[in-house]
Design an enzyme around this catalytic site. Structure first.
Site, PDB file in Angstrom:
ATOM      1  N   ASN A   1       0.843  -1.194   0.000  1.00 16.55           N
ATOM      2  CA  ASN A   1       0.000   0.000   0.000  1.00 16.55           C
ATOM      3  C   ASN A   1       0.878   1.243   0.000  1.00 16.55           C
ATOM      4  O   ASN A   1       1.880   1.313   0.715  1.00 16.55           O
ATOM      5  CB  ASN A   1      -0.911   0.021   1.231  1.00 16.55           C
ATOM      6  CG  ASN A   1      -1.838   1.221   1.226  1.00 16.55           C
ATOM      7  OD1 ASN A   1      -2.853   1.224   0.530  1.00 16.55           O
ATOM      8  ND2 ASN A   1      -1.494   2.251   1.980  1.00 16.55           N
TER       9      ASN A   1
ATOM     10  N   TYR B   1       0.509  10.414   4.156  1.00 15.86           N
ATOM     11  CA  TYR B   1       0.070  10.788   5.496  1.00 15.86           C
ATOM     12  C   TYR B   1       1.067  11.811   6.040  1.00 15.86           C
ATOM     13  O   TYR B   1       2.279  11.658   5.876  1.00 15.86           O
ATOM     14  CB  TYR B   1       0.040   9.569   6.430  1.00 15.86           C
ATOM     15  CG  TYR B   1      -0.525   8.323   5.798  1.00 15.86           C
ATOM     16  CD1 TYR B   1      -1.848   8.276   5.374  1.00 15.86           C
ATOM     17  CD2 TYR B   1       0.268   7.186   5.602  1.00 15.86           C
ATOM     18  CE1 TYR B   1      -2.372   7.136   4.783  1.00 15.86           C
ATOM     19  CE2 TYR B   1      -0.249   6.042   5.019  1.00 15.86           C
ATOM     20  CZ  TYR B   1      -1.566   6.020   4.604  1.00 15.86           C
ATOM     21  OH  TYR B   1      -2.071   4.889   4.016  1.00 15.86           O
ATOM     22  N   ARG B   2       0.549  12.825   6.710  1.00 21.15           N
ATOM     23  CA  ARG B   2       1.470  13.830   7.238  1.00 21.15           C
ATOM     24  C   ARG B   2       2.244  13.252   8.421  1.00 21.15           C
ATOM     25  O   ARG B   2       1.754  12.373   9.135  1.00 21.15           O
ATOM     26  CB  ARG B   2       0.718  15.095   7.624  1.00 21.15           C
ATOM     27  CG  ARG B   2      -0.095  14.996   8.887  1.00 21.15           C
ATOM     28  CD  ARG B   2      -0.895  16.271   9.102  1.00 21.15           C
ATOM     29  NE  ARG B   2      -1.479  16.311  10.433  1.00 21.15           N
ATOM     30  CZ  ARG B   2      -2.429  17.140  10.798  1.00 21.15           C
ATOM     31  NH1 ARG B   2      -2.922  18.003   9.919  1.00 21.15           N
ATOM     32  NH2 ARG B   2      -2.898  17.137  12.038  1.00 21.15           N
TER      33      ARG B   2
ATOM     34  N   ARG C   1       0.627  10.092  11.132  1.00 20.28           N
ATOM     35  CA  ARG C   1      -0.794  10.408  11.327  1.00 20.28           C
ATOM     36  C   ARG C   1      -1.611   9.813  10.180  1.00 20.28           C
ATOM     37  O   ARG C   1      -1.694  10.362   9.089  1.00 20.28           O
ATOM     38  CB  ARG C   1      -1.021  11.917  11.385  1.00 20.28           C
ATOM     39  CG  ARG C   1      -2.462  12.290  11.646  1.00 20.28           C
ATOM     40  CD  ARG C   1      -2.741  13.738  11.291  1.00 20.28           C
ATOM     41  NE  ARG C   1      -4.162  13.976  11.248  1.00 20.28           N
ATOM     42  CZ  ARG C   1      -4.945  13.694  10.221  1.00 20.28           C
ATOM     43  NH1 ARG C   1      -4.445  13.145   9.134  1.00 20.28           N
ATOM     44  NH2 ARG C   1      -6.241  13.955  10.261  1.00 20.28           N
TER      45      ARG C   1
ATOM     46  N   ARG D   1      -7.577   4.208   6.503  1.00 18.16           N
ATOM     47  CA  ARG D   1      -6.588   4.305   5.440  1.00 18.16           C
ATOM     48  C   ARG D   1      -5.764   3.022   5.349  1.00 18.16           C
ATOM     49  O   ARG D   1      -5.600   2.275   6.318  1.00 18.16           O
ATOM     50  CB  ARG D   1      -5.662   5.508   5.674  1.00 18.16           C
ATOM     51  CG  ARG D   1      -6.382   6.844   5.686  1.00 18.16           C
ATOM     52  CD  ARG D   1      -6.998   7.196   4.342  1.00 18.16           C
ATOM     53  NE  ARG D   1      -5.989   7.378   3.322  1.00 18.16           N
ATOM     54  CZ  ARG D   1      -5.368   8.541   3.095  1.00 18.16           C
ATOM     55  NH1 ARG D   1      -5.643   9.609   3.835  1.00 18.16           N
ATOM     56  NH2 ARG D   1      -4.476   8.638   2.132  1.00 18.16           N
TER      57      ARG D   1
ATOM     58  N   ASP E   1      -4.699  22.951   8.754  1.00 17.66           N
ATOM     59  CA  ASP E   1      -5.042  21.901   7.804  1.00 17.66           C
ATOM     60  C   ASP E   1      -5.845  22.447   6.642  1.00 17.66           C
ATOM     61  O   ASP E   1      -6.141  23.636   6.560  1.00 17.66           O
ATOM     62  CB  ASP E   1      -5.799  20.773   8.513  1.00 17.66           C
ATOM     63  CG  ASP E   1      -5.502  19.416   7.897  1.00 17.66           C
ATOM     64  OD1 ASP E   1      -5.954  19.170   6.776  1.00 17.66           O
ATOM     65  OD2 ASP E   1      -4.794  18.620   8.539  1.00 17.66           O
TER      66      ASP E   1
END
Length: 489
Positions: A172, A176-177, A189, A194, A287
């Protein structure tokens, strides 16, 4: 057009006047965000900061800051052509055998592209030209941006995270941050639905207490990056889809410390592991909603190895109130969604995710209505069909005479074809984005569907209004006269 790596794409953008080199000293702490934000809002170029304050590594931002550059990265000339990419995905999601010579001929381009799906292994990849491990690992030497004044720490924003669960053959890739904690620590995170988070949970089921291997690629080739943000079928590898986009097989190499395949031409690779139970508070960060998010605990990644190309480039971005880079990507990916949805729901005429809706929180769809209650079927179909729409809070359904990309049309339909009580559908206790602080519970909230279609018998007992349209012959006559009238000159 094919781009073998990020540098190839940078070169092509520069030739087209779509990239600007910044030679002045600019601080990754806030200053790069302000420059990037002003540039993106003006529809400006990608930016290569060659002299980041306090660092030797140049920083690339605004790479996907216009839909034109997103389309180019996907091998298309303009954003409208991305519907062809959507047609590939619609076919791959539910493939059908050719029904005859004509059907075979029409599907031949897809069959040819499938040959580019297998990866190509590279033994001496560019991403491992320089190798650091142990005490030599120091993430603070990377020019990681701090984007907003209230951000708690520098933040890796374009990390392409590579994982593999025990039950799946494919790896996969997800973005992601990652909050910088120290020389060799970052916070991963990822939301619970996900791919990376699912792989991690399954790993713990099979290997309780054992470290979970992870690799993170920074600055991969554009097709691989966009493969990680495109709504591909769960059974399809992002590397395979990148091969389709690029028109050539994706080059991968084995990580040094684990068995995960990494993009061979990436600028920088972080390798390490997640130790089950090791968590840290993440945030707050500004964000894509335009707000700072809540602080919550997420897994910590220990970085054991850093490898990179000679003289690497650090790819970065910022997120904030739209327009930002994620919202521009959302506008481009919207064109990919349309054919995928139309394959499942042929009655859909068009589909639009307004960028002001933070990429996916609101959707407007037009349909060829065929029966009472049709709009409600489409609402629930969209919410459940693709994982990307799990967090869509508002869906507005209109007739096919409404341009869903024109708010003048949409608002007219809402105000003239809707009764607030009859035509509003509310659904409680549904999955909601963790970042959505408006929901009553973190990760759980409600959804609203709005039926802005003309009502059929059974939906209303009243005589329904007929839209005003000018006589066709009169319009044609005035068309012929219009220039001679010289009214607006």
């Amino acid at each position: 057009m094919k781009f073998d790596d990020l540098r190839d794409f940078i070169g092509q953008l520069e030739e087209r006047g779509l990239l600007k080199r910044i030679k002045q000293e600019i601080d990754p702490h806030l200053e790069m965000t302000e420059i990037s934000d002003r540039t993106l809002r003006a529809g400006g170029p990608a930016l290569l900061f060659e002299n980041p304050k306090g660092f030797d590594t140049p920083v690339l931002t605004n790479l996907f800051g216009t839909t034109q550059r997103v389309a180019l990265a996907m091998g298309q000339d303009d954003v409208a052509a991305l519907k062809e990419v959507g047609k590939w995905l619609a076919y791959l999601k539910e493939p059908e055998p050719p029904k005859g010579i004509k059907s075979l001929w029409e599907k031949l381009p897809i069959f040819k592209q499938v040959l580019n799906m297998p990866t190509k292994k590279v033994r001496s990849p560019a991403c491992q030209q320089v190798i650091m491990e142990g005490d030599d690992v120091d993430l603070t030497k990377l020019p990681i941006m701090t984007c907003w004044p209230g951000d708690v720490a520098p933040l890796i924003t374009w990390g392409l995270t590579i994982t593999k669960g025990p039950y799946k053959k494919r790896q996969n890739l997800g973005i992601y941050r990652q909050q910088l904690l120290g020389k060799n620590k970052i916070i991963m995170r990822w939301l619970s639905h996900r791919g990376g988070a699912l792989d991690f949970r399954e790993w713990q089921e099979v290997n309780p207490g054992k470290p979970f291997p992870v690799s993170v690629a920074l600055g991969a080739d554009p097709a691989t990056i966009l493969g990680a943000v495109t709504p591909i079928p769960d059974t399809l590898s992002e590397y395979a889809f990148a091969g389709l986009l690029r028109g050539s097989r994706t080059k991968v190499a084995k990580s040094i410390s684990n068995d995960l395949d990494i993009p061979a031409t990436a600028e920088i690779i972080l390798e390490g592991y997640l130790q089950p139970g090791e968590e840290a508070p993440e945030g707050p960060y500004g964000d894509h909603t335009g707000y700072y998010n809540e602080v919550d605990d997420f897994q910590v990644m220990t970085v054991t190895h850093v490898t990179h190309r000679e003289n690497p480039i650090y790819l970065s971005t910022y997120t904030g109130r739209p327009p930002d880079e994620p919202s521009i990507l959302g506008v481009a990916l919207n064109e990919i969604f349309v054919p995928i949805l139309q394959k499942q729901f042929p009655e859909i005429v068009d589909f639009y995710l307004p960028p002001e809706g933070c990429s996916y929180r609101m959707a407007v769809v037009s349909i060829k209505k065929s029966y009472p209650g049709h709009a409600k079927r489409v609402m629930f179909g969209i919410w459940s069909f693709l994982r990307q729409f799990m967090y869509t809070k508002f869906i507005i359904v209109c007739d096919d005479d409404v341009n869903v990309r024109d708010w003048n049309d949409v608002i007219w339909a809402i105000t003239t074809r809707m009764d607030p009580s009859r035509d509003t559908t509310l659904v409680d206790n549904t999955p909601i984005d963790y970042l959505d602080f408006a929901s009553p519970v973190s990760g759980l909230g409600s959804k609203m569907g709005m039926d802005a279609t003309n009502k059929w018998a059974g939906e209303s007992d009243r005589e329904w209004g007929t839209p005003i349209l000018m006589d066709k012959k009169v319009k044609e006559k005035i068309d012929d006269l219009w220039q001679d009238l010289d009214i607006l000159s």
